[in-house]
Design an enzyme around this catalytic site. Structure first.
Site, PDB file in Angstrom:
ATOM      1  N   ASP A 190       1.154  16.022  25.020  1.00 45.94           N
ATOM      2  CA  ASP A 190       2.370  16.076  24.134  1.00 45.94           C
ATOM      3  C   ASP A 190       2.069  17.261  23.281  1.00 45.94           C
ATOM      4  OD1 ASP A 190       4.510  15.458  22.908  1.00 45.94           O
ATOM      5  OD2 ASP A 190       4.432  13.331  23.387  1.00 45.94           O
TER       6      ASP A 190
ATOM      7  N   GLY B  93       0.833  20.636  24.510  1.00 43.60           N
ATOM      8  CA  GLY B  93       1.575  21.985  25.330  1.00 43.60           C
ATOM      9  C   GLY B  93       2.871  21.271  25.371  1.00 43.60           C
TER      10      GLY B  93
ATOM     11  N   PHE C  85       5.909  20.453  28.106  1.00 44.36           N
ATOM     12  CA  PHE C  85       5.913  19.955  29.576  1.00 44.36           C
ATOM     13  C   PHE C  85       6.930  20.674  30.477  1.00 44.36           C
ATOM     14  CE2 PHE C  85       8.011  16.029  27.385  1.00 44.36           C
ATOM     15  CZ  PHE C  85       9.111  16.575  27.284  1.00 44.36           C
TER      16      PHE C  85
ATOM     17  N   HIS D 233      14.641  10.103  30.819  1.00 41.02           N
ATOM     18  CA  HIS D 233      15.796   9.403  30.273  1.00 41.02           C
ATOM     19  C   HIS D 233      16.343  10.461  28.962  1.00 41.02           C
ATOM     20  CE1 HIS D 233      15.087   6.589  26.887  1.00 41.02           C
ATOM     21  NE2 HIS D 233      14.385   7.508  26.871  1.00 41.02           N
TER      22      HIS D 233
END
Length: 348
Positions: free
Chosen positions: A210, A238, A240, A258
């Site tokens: 994350d 990092g 994503f 979502h």
């Protein structure tokens, strides 16, 4: 026919229907819930019911106001009033205790925060413009806002971790993980899911991936599972959208897709597709929108996403199409005892 017992048909009674009344006054229930959660009212009822005056004295609150707020919440099964006028805990109210197993107090404070209320108020304009209400109200995307406000980021991370605990265990129990390999939890927050998975599968190792500031506040060294998973995990910070930890055998995406529109999701999924080991699997954990008019948490979450971010909840068909475009094939969809499903996808 009484207005409070109606079917909602305007041709039967012109008075307000129960359905419309509940919808119109819904924000009062949320505000009442927030008030008692902020003031930790449930903590003072752990040993049994109390009269409103005594409860108010212990909590440092206004007695008659507290009684009226609790009386409203009791109509929803949150607290209950006995024949003597004392208020006590219900199973739902018990979860508002700070020290309750799987306490939901922090999560409820977050979900009733001004960020949600102000964004929800913008739905009126969103219907006309299609704009994201949060961005209209705050002048920037939701996740950019969190980056600029350390307190909001902390509340978000803490609130999400608080609400995720029970669900993490349901998810970890619902899927048969392999005996060995590496699990990478992409966008895994503070690590509740990867911790639950590793604690149940001693042959697995795990990576919590994350943002740097989020993994810095991880929970992997806390709780009863800490000793059981020691030496089998690491954190990796990092973005994503750009790249994720490479070489994983199973990639977890819990309530990530979502948050984003299809184009943004494809960037995340393609980063995983580039990193996944041969024979690896992607497990996307999200609610799957059902057909029909029955209530479902996915339908509530869909409007939450509409109000805050660019994302949305998706149907099974939409998940299959999205994952297919990113180079994955949905192999099966596994329901969990909660509102989410595990969408197992294989690289093609």
């Amino acid at each position: 026919m009484d207005a409070t017992s109606g079917t909602g048909r305007s041709d039967e009674n012109p008075a307000i229907s129960t359905e419309l009344g509940d919808a119109a006054f819904g924000y009062f229930y949320a505000s009442a819930l927030r008030a008692v959660a902020v003031h930790r009212v449930a903590d003072h009822l752990a040993d049994g019911p109390l009269q409103p005056g005594e409860l108010a004295r212990r909590a440092g609150l206004h007695g008659s106001t507290l009684r009226r707020v609790l009386r409203l919440l009791a109509t929803r099964g949150i607290f209950q009033e006995d024949e003597q006028g004392a208020f006590g805990l219900t199973p739902a109210a018990d979860l508002l205790r700070t020290d309750a197993p799987h306490s939901a107090r922090t999560g409820m404070v977050w979900l009733t925060d001004e960020v949600f209320r102000r964004s929800a108020a913008g739905l009126e304009d969103a219907l006309r413009t299609g704009a994201v209400p949060f961005q209209t109200a705050y002048g920037m995307p939701f996740f950019d806002y969190l980056m600029t406000d350390a307190d909001a980021q902390r509340q978000f991370d803490t609130g999400m971790a608080n609400m995720s605990g029970p669900e993490d265990e349901l998810i970890a129990d619902a899927y048969e993980f392999p005996a060995g390999g590496t699990v990478v939890d992409v966008g895994g927050g503070r690590g509740g899911l990867v911790r639950a998975v590793l604690s149940r599968n001693p042959g697995l190792s795990g990576v919590l991936f994350d943002q740097e500031q989020t993994v810095a506040a991880h929970l992997l060294e806390e709780g009863t599972e800490a000793k059981a998973i020691a030496g089998r995990w690491r954190t990796d910070g990092g973005n994503f959208f750009e790249a994720v930890t490479p070489g994983g055998d199973i990639y977890l995406l819990k309530h990530i897709l979502h948050d984003w529109n299809d184009e943004e999701c494809l960037r995340i999924l393609r980063a995983i597709r580039a990193a996944i080991a041969p024979g690896g699997k992607l497990l996307a954990v999200d609610a799957v929108l059902p057909q029909g008019n029955e209530p479902h948490m996915a339908k509530v979450l869909d409007i939450t996403m509409l109000a805050l971010v660019t994302g949305r909840e998706r149907t099974e068909r939409e998940f299959r199409d999205l994952l297919g475009e990113a180079g994955f094939r949905v192999d099966r969809i596994i329901p969990t005892p909660g509102f989410s499903s595990i969408i197992e996808a294989l690289p093609v």
